[in-house]
Every structure is written in C-alpha cells, then in structure tokens.
Design a protein around this motif. Structure first.
Motif, mmCIF file in Angstrom:
data_model
loop_
_atom_site.group_PDB
_atom_site.id
_atom_site.type_symbol
_atom_site.label_atom_id
_atom_site.label_comp_id
_atom_site.label_asym_id
_atom_site.label_seq_id
_atom_site.Cartn_x
_atom_site.Cartn_y
_atom_site.Cartn_z
ATOM 1 N N GLY A 140 0.833 -1.193 0.000
ATOM 2 C CA GLY A 140 0.000 0.000 0.000
ATOM 3 C C GLY A 140 0.871 1.248 0.000
ATOM 4 N N SER A 141 0.254 2.398 -0.222
ATOM 5 C CA SER A 141 1.025 3.636 -0.367
ATOM 6 C C SER A 141 0.938 4.548 0.858
ATOM 7 C CB SER A 141 0.545 4.406 -1.601
ATOM 8 O OG SER A 141 -0.840 4.703 -1.497
ATOM 9 N N ASN A 142 0.296 4.060 1.938
ATOM 10 C CA ASN A 142 0.078 4.941 3.091
ATOM 11 C C ASN A 142 0.838 4.509 4.344
ATOM 12 O OD1 ASN A 142 -1.371 2.665 3.544
ATOM 13 N ND2 ASN A 142 -3.307 3.656 4.033
ATOM 14 N N GLY A 143 1.919 3.767 4.149
ATOM 15 C CA GLY A 143 2.751 3.388 5.289
ATOM 16 C C GLY A 143 2.432 2.052 5.901
ATOM 17 N N LEU A 145 1.598 -2.261 4.730
ATOM 18 C CA LEU A 145 1.585 -3.218 3.632
ATOM 19 C C LEU A 145 0.177 -3.431 3.101
ATOM 20 C CD1 LEU A 145 4.113 -5.913 4.937
ATOM 21 C CD2 LEU A 145 4.443 -4.416 2.966
ATOM 22 N N VAL A 146 -0.789 -3.508 4.031
ATOM 23 C CA VAL A 146 -2.183 -3.804 3.688
ATOM 24 C C VAL A 146 -3.096 -2.831 4.418
ATOM 25 C CG1 VAL A 146 -4.033 -5.520 3.803
ATOM 26 C CG2 VAL A 146 -1.676 -6.265 3.368
ATOM 27 N N GLY A 147 -4.054 -2.264 3.714
ATOM 28 C CA GLY A 147 -5.041 -1.418 4.374
ATOM 29 C C GLY A 147 -4.461 -0.140 4.937
ATOM 30 N N ASN A 148 -5.086 0.330 6.010
ATOM 31 C CA ASN A 148 -4.687 1.635 6.582
ATOM 32 C C ASN A 148 -4.379 1.556 8.069
ATOM 33 O OD1 ASN A 148 -7.234 1.254 7.597
ATOM 34 N ND2 ASN A 148 -8.168 3.021 6.590
ATOM 35 N N SER A 149 -4.012 0.362 8.537
ATOM 36 C CA SER A 149 -3.658 0.229 9.948
ATOM 37 C C SER A 149 -2.565 -0.817 10.112
ATOM 38 C CB SER A 149 -4.887 -0.162 10.788
ATOM 39 O OG SER A 149 -5.390 -1.418 10.362
ATOM 40 N N LEU A 150 -1.914 -0.774 11.265
ATOM 41 C CA LEU A 150 -0.795 -1.675 11.545
ATOM 42 C C LEU A 150 -1.288 -3.113 11.672
ATOM 43 C CD1 LEU A 150 2.301 -1.547 12.282
ATOM 44 C CD2 LEU A 150 1.558 -1.615 14.671
ATOM 45 N N LEU A 151 -0.703 -4.003 10.867
ATOM 46 C CA LEU A 151 -1.037 -5.422 10.911
ATOM 47 C C LEU A 151 0.227 -6.236 11.183
ATOM 48 C CD1 LEU A 151 -3.485 -5.787 7.867
ATOM 49 C CD2 LEU A 151 -4.034 -5.285 10.262
ATOM 50 N N TRP A 152 0.030 -7.522 11.436
ATOM 51 C CA TRP A 152 1.160 -8.368 11.814
ATOM 52 C C TRP A 152 2.180 -8.492 10.680
ATOM 53 C CZ3 TRP A 152 2.172 -13.927 10.896
ATOM 54 C CH2 TRP A 152 1.387 -14.481 9.885
ATOM 55 N N PRO A 176 10.989 2.605 -1.464
ATOM 56 C CA PRO A 176 10.379 3.695 -0.684
ATOM 57 C C PRO A 176 9.100 3.328 0.051
ATOM 58 C CG PRO A 176 10.243 4.104 -3.060
ATOM 59 C CD PRO A 176 11.166 2.960 -2.874
ATOM 60 N N LYS A 177 8.253 2.487 -0.542
ATOM 61 C CA LYS A 177 7.008 2.128 0.147
ATOM 62 C C LYS A 177 7.292 1.222 1.347
ATOM 63 C CE LYS A 177 4.545 0.786 -3.503
ATOM 64 N NZ LYS A 177 3.358 0.334 -4.279
ATOM 65 N N LEU A 178 8.228 0.309 1.186
ATOM 66 C CA LEU A 178 8.601 -0.548 2.310
ATOM 67 C C LEU A 178 9.287 0.274 3.401
ATOM 68 C CD1 LEU A 178 9.900 -3.783 0.538
ATOM 69 C CD2 LEU A 178 7.576 -3.207 1.264
ATOM 70 N N SER A 179 10.059 1.269 3.003
ATOM 71 C CA SER A 179 10.703 2.155 3.980
ATOM 72 C C SER A 179 9.656 2.909 4.793
ATOM 73 C CB SER A 179 11.635 3.142 3.285
ATOM 74 O OG SER A 179 12.730 2.475 2.698
ATOM 75 N N ARG A 180 8.559 3.292 4.137
ATOM 76 C CA ARG A 180 7.487 3.977 4.868
ATOM 77 C C ARG A 180 6.823 3.046 5.872
ATOM 78 N NH1 ARG A 180 6.786 6.846 -0.047
ATOM 79 N NH2 ARG A 180 5.206 5.417 -0.867
ATOM 80 N N VAL A 181 6.709 1.773 5.523
ATOM 81 C CA VAL A 181 6.164 0.802 6.479
ATOM 82 C C VAL A 181 7.085 0.694 7.694
ATOM 83 C CG1 VAL A 181 5.516 -1.608 6.859
ATOM 84 C CG2 VAL A 181 4.967 -0.506 4.683
ATOM 85 N N MET A 182 8.373 0.609 7.454
ATOM 86 C CA MET A 182 9.338 0.557 8.554
ATOM 87 C C MET A 182 9.184 1.779 9.450
ATOM 88 S SD MET A 182 11.243 -2.275 8.154
ATOM 89 C CE MET A 182 12.823 -1.992 8.970
ATOM 90 N N ALA A 183 9.014 2.955 8.832
ATOM 91 C CA ALA A 183 8.866 4.189 9.596
ATOM 92 C C ALA A 183 7.564 4.203 10.388
ATOM 93 C CB ALA A 183 8.917 5.391 8.650
ATOM 94 N N SER A 184 6.489 3.660 9.806
ATOM 95 C CA SER A 184 5.203 3.600 10.513
ATOM 96 C C SER A 184 5.300 2.725 11.754
ATOM 97 C CB SER A 184 4.109 3.056 9.586
ATOM 98 O OG SER A 184 3.854 3.939 8.527
ATOM 99 N N VAL A 185 6.004 1.599 11.625
ATOM 100 C CA VAL A 185 6.189 0.723 12.786
ATOM 101 C C VAL A 185 6.997 1.450 13.857
ATOM 102 C CG1 VAL A 185 7.212 -1.433 13.611
ATOM 103 C CG2 VAL A 185 6.010 -1.379 11.406
ATOM 104 N N ASN A 186 8.076 2.088 13.465
ATOM 105 C CA ASN A 186 8.924 2.803 14.428
ATOM 106 C C ASN A 186 8.185 3.953 15.102
ATOM 107 O OD1 ASN A 186 11.264 1.249 14.035
ATOM 108 N ND2 ASN A 186 11.866 2.457 12.252
#
Length: 203
Positions: A140-143, A145-152, A176-186
């Motif tokens: 996904g493009s919003n930080g 991988l899936v949807g709009n919230s933190l998942l496992w 860049p999209k995977l990097s945004r996921v990493m940043a969202s988790v952090n």
C-alpha cells in the motif's frame, strides 16, 4: 479474565520478534522467556515439537512461529479487518519470512571457504531483491503493507528489514514504500517503547 501468555524463544529476535511486538503494540503483558543455547537441551524435550518458539496460553502450548504469530494477530486485532486483508497479510508474510533463515546463514553461519561464502551471499541477495521488489510493488502507499492500519505483516517486515539493514545498511532505501512501512512501525509509541527496552541481540 484475560489470558496469561508466556512466549519462550532463544535470546534473539528472528522468528519470535513479530509476536513480541504485537503484544507490545496491544499493551498486553506477557512473560518473555529467553532460553540460552546452553539450556536448550534440557528445555527441548518439554516442547511439543522439539522446537522454539512456544507460546503458552493459560498453560496450553502452541508451537511453530508463524501459527503463533497469526494466533496473536487475531487475539490483538492485527490480522486484518476483512478476510481479504487477512489473506493479503498472509501472502506478504509468506513472501518475506523465507529471507530470515537464509539471511542468518550468510550473516552468521557462513562457510569458511571464501568462494562458497561469496556464492551463498550472491544467491541470498538475488532472492532478497526479488522478494523485496514483489513486496514493494504490492505494498500500500500509506505506510502499511495492507489497508490503513498496523497489521502483523508490517511487524514481520520490520523484523526482517531490521536484519537486512544490519547485514547491508541502506538496502531498504531502494524500496520507498517498504521504507514507509518501517517508519510507521517505528512511529508507533508502544512499539517504540518496546524497541527501546528490548535486549540488544543484533547479530
């Protein structure tokens, strides 16, 4: 009455860390038992399949790392909001998780022969690029991988991505999209607190 959880694994992140992070994100207390390699032979016969991790839920033992993580994802509401999201999250996990054992092979248990070591590292990097490219494309493009919230699946990516960055710093800048996921988790306050206090087991 809330269940009592006990997660047993070696003093490392690897396959148990996404589950630890889910407990942290959900604010759920759990016993984080870390088994030493010296103590493992005595513990092994007490485990259902002779392997770790093991999750005890009110004394009932669950085994195998991804079924444990998937169970905790459901317990914490991090499996996905719909059946489609859950299937998408599972697909990401199945794509990412195989990198862990091969990464540890090239980073820790590498052959002493330099030619074999170089060949093994090259094979790993080729597989890593293929898998990360596929995940980048489907992410996904919003930080998340899936949807709009933190998942496992985001926590599995974070665990594997963290190891990849320790092995080869700067790798994820190409995604860049995977990097945004990493940043969202952090950026998650409860996960950030867990990361700050967890034992330093970087290989």
């Amino acid at each position: 009455m809330a269940p009592k959880y006990k997660l047993s694994y070696f003093d490392m992140r690897a396959r148990a860390e996404p589950t630890r992070m889910m407990f942290a994100a959900a604010g759920i207390d759990f016993e984080d038992e870390r088994v030493s390699f010296d103590g493992w032979p005595a513990v092994k016969p007490t485990t259902p399949m002779g392997q770790l991790p093991v999750l005890e839920v009110d004394g009932f033992k669950l085994c195998q790392s991804m079924p444990i993580a998937r169970f905790v994802a459901k317990e914490t509401g991090m499996a996905g909001k719909t059946n489609i999201e859950q299937a998408q999250a599972d697909a990401f996990v199945d794509e990412i998780v195989p990198l862990l054992p091969t990464l540890y092979d090239v980073a820790i248990d590498f052959p002493t022969d330099e030619a074999k070591r170089a060949e093994q590292a090259a094979e790993f990097e080729k597989d890593m690029v293929r898998r990360l490219e596929r995940c980048e494309k489907l992410c996904g493009s919003n930080g998340f991988l899936v949807g709009n919230s933190l998942l496992w699946c985001d926590l599995v990516l974070h665990t594997v991505g963290d190891n990849i960055e320790n092995y080869k710093p700067g790798t994820l800048k190409s995604y860049p999209k995977l990097s945004r996921v990493m940043a969202s988790v952090n950026a998650n306050p409860k996960i950030a607190a867990w990361i700050a206090k967890r034992p330093d087991t970087t290989f």
